[in-house]
Design a protein around this motif. Structure first.
Motif, mmCIF file in Angstrom:
data_model
loop_
_atom_site.group_PDB
_atom_site.id
_atom_site.type_symbol
_atom_site.label_atom_id
_atom_site.label_comp_id
_atom_site.label_asym_id
_atom_site.label_seq_id
_atom_site.Cartn_x
_atom_site.Cartn_y
_atom_site.Cartn_z
ATOM 1 N N ALA A 39 0.813 -1.220 0.000
ATOM 2 C CA ALA A 39 0.000 0.000 0.000
ATOM 3 C C ALA A 39 0.846 1.270 0.000
ATOM 4 O O ALA A 39 0.296 2.363 0.102
ATOM 5 C CB ALA A 39 -0.939 0.000 1.204
ATOM 6 N N GLN A 252 -6.683 -4.498 3.955
ATOM 7 C CA GLN A 252 -6.666 -3.803 2.665
ATOM 8 C C GLN A 252 -7.992 -3.083 2.417
ATOM 9 O O GLN A 252 -8.021 -1.985 1.850
ATOM 10 C CB GLN A 252 -6.357 -4.788 1.539
ATOM 11 C CG GLN A 252 -4.952 -5.378 1.607
ATOM 12 C CD GLN A 252 -3.860 -4.340 1.430
ATOM 13 O OE1 GLN A 252 -3.904 -3.531 0.499
ATOM 14 N NE2 GLN A 252 -2.864 -4.350 2.315
ATOM 15 N N LEU A 255 -7.822 0.068 4.491
ATOM 16 C CA LEU A 255 -6.972 1.069 3.846
ATOM 17 C C LEU A 255 -7.693 1.732 2.682
ATOM 18 O O LEU A 255 -7.560 2.949 2.467
ATOM 19 C CB LEU A 255 -5.675 0.420 3.373
ATOM 20 C CG LEU A 255 -4.714 -0.022 4.471
ATOM 21 C CD1 LEU A 255 -3.565 -0.829 3.885
ATOM 22 C CD2 LEU A 255 -4.174 1.191 5.242
ATOM 23 N N ARG A 256 -8.452 0.957 1.940
ATOM 24 C CA ARG A 256 -9.248 1.545 0.841
ATOM 25 C C ARG A 256 -10.210 2.586 1.399
ATOM 26 O O ARG A 256 -10.358 3.674 0.829
ATOM 27 C CB ARG A 256 -10.020 0.440 0.098
ATOM 28 C CG ARG A 256 -10.933 0.973 -1.015
ATOM 29 C CD ARG A 256 -11.867 -0.113 -1.520
ATOM 30 N NE ARG A 256 -12.748 -0.638 -0.480
ATOM 31 C CZ ARG A 256 -13.834 -0.024 -0.032
ATOM 32 N NH1 ARG A 256 -14.173 1.177 -0.523
ATOM 33 N NH2 ARG A 256 -14.564 -0.568 0.908
#
Length: 260
Positions: A39, A252, A255-256
């Motif tokens: 990321a 993930q 984080l998006r």
């Protein structure tokens, strides 16, 4: 505030990661770095006071430890950061979001403590399925009862991974840790306060976590209007080492959402 830390290079947002009680930044990186990889984050892993390479430079209370983290953030970051924590580290991260929301963009809370007193926790009623014969044989005798309660994915490989993490980075100041854990200041004074935090939150719990459980965390979701709650089967208190692929998928997604 002097806290020992490791920080990776990157051009993306900074995520500051807080450890389980009595463990170090090395163990935290072993738990969380695989889930955060790819990321382009600036990953920072802290040793708390009296842990790893950070001296016991504050009173032995959780509020003093939290204040040390906030003082480090005030000194070392110039914008609100993402906070990630496991167990006690997640308990502290949630406390930072309550007390200093100006420092916090989002929370990743893995097997978080909600209340510090073991007697106040809601633990699973059912035992995990038995592991294979001898699954705990490689564990030191004094850790077997803890691992038996803590682990939902009960295999020799998981035990070995957890033991390696627990031993990583040195013991820290055991006298300070004992005073913190047994003293009247172990609980944050506002742990029961339902102060809302409006950033993206992901709370991950182990369905077989016999240390902090999974029920109290669900009830605490009222604090997080933008929160996702996940309870993972075949996982306990060492979820990052028991179900790393599921942790990565949920991380993930978090984080998006922090970048939306």
């Amino acid at each position: 505030m002097r806290l020992t830390f490791d920080r990776s290079p990157g051009t993306g947002p900074e995520v500051v990661c807080l450890p389980m009680f009595s463990t170090t930044r090395v163990a935290t990186a072993a738990a969380l770095a695989p889930a955060l990889s790819g990321a382009d984050l600036r990953e920072t892993y802290l040793d708390l006071p009296g842990h790893g390479d950070t001296p016991a430079n504050c009173p032995a209370t959780s509020q003093a430890v939290l204040d040390s983290v906030c003082a480090w953030l005030d000194q070392h970051v110039d914008a609100p950061v993402l906070l990630a924590g496991v167990s006690y580290g997640a308990y502290l991260a949630a406390g930072v979001a309550r007390q200093r929301p100006d420092l916090t963009r989002g929370l990743l809370l893995v097997c978080p403590g909600v209340t510090i007193a073991p007697s106040s926790r809601t633990l699973p009623e059912h035992r995990p399925p038995p592991g294979p014969t001898g699954w705990l044989d490689e564990a030191p005798t004094d850790l077997r009862a803890h691992l038996d309660a803590a682990l939902g994915h009960r295999t020799p490989a998981v035990v070995g991974t957890v033991l390696a993490a627990l031993a990583a980075g040195g013991p820290g100041d055991e006298t300070f840790q004992r005073a913190l854990r047994t003293g009247p200041g172990y609980a944050l004074p506002d742990e029961d306060v339902d102060t809302p935090f409006h950033g993206p939150v992901s709370v991950l719990t182990g369905r077989q976590d016999g240390v902090v459980g999974y029920t109290d965390q669900f009830h605490a979701m009222r604090r997080y209007p933008r929160g996702t709650y996940t309870s993972i089967d075949e996982a306990g208190h060492y979820l990052p080492f028991e179900q790393p692929a599921l942790l990565r998928a949920q991380t993930q997604d978090w984080l998006r959402r922090t970048r939306a």
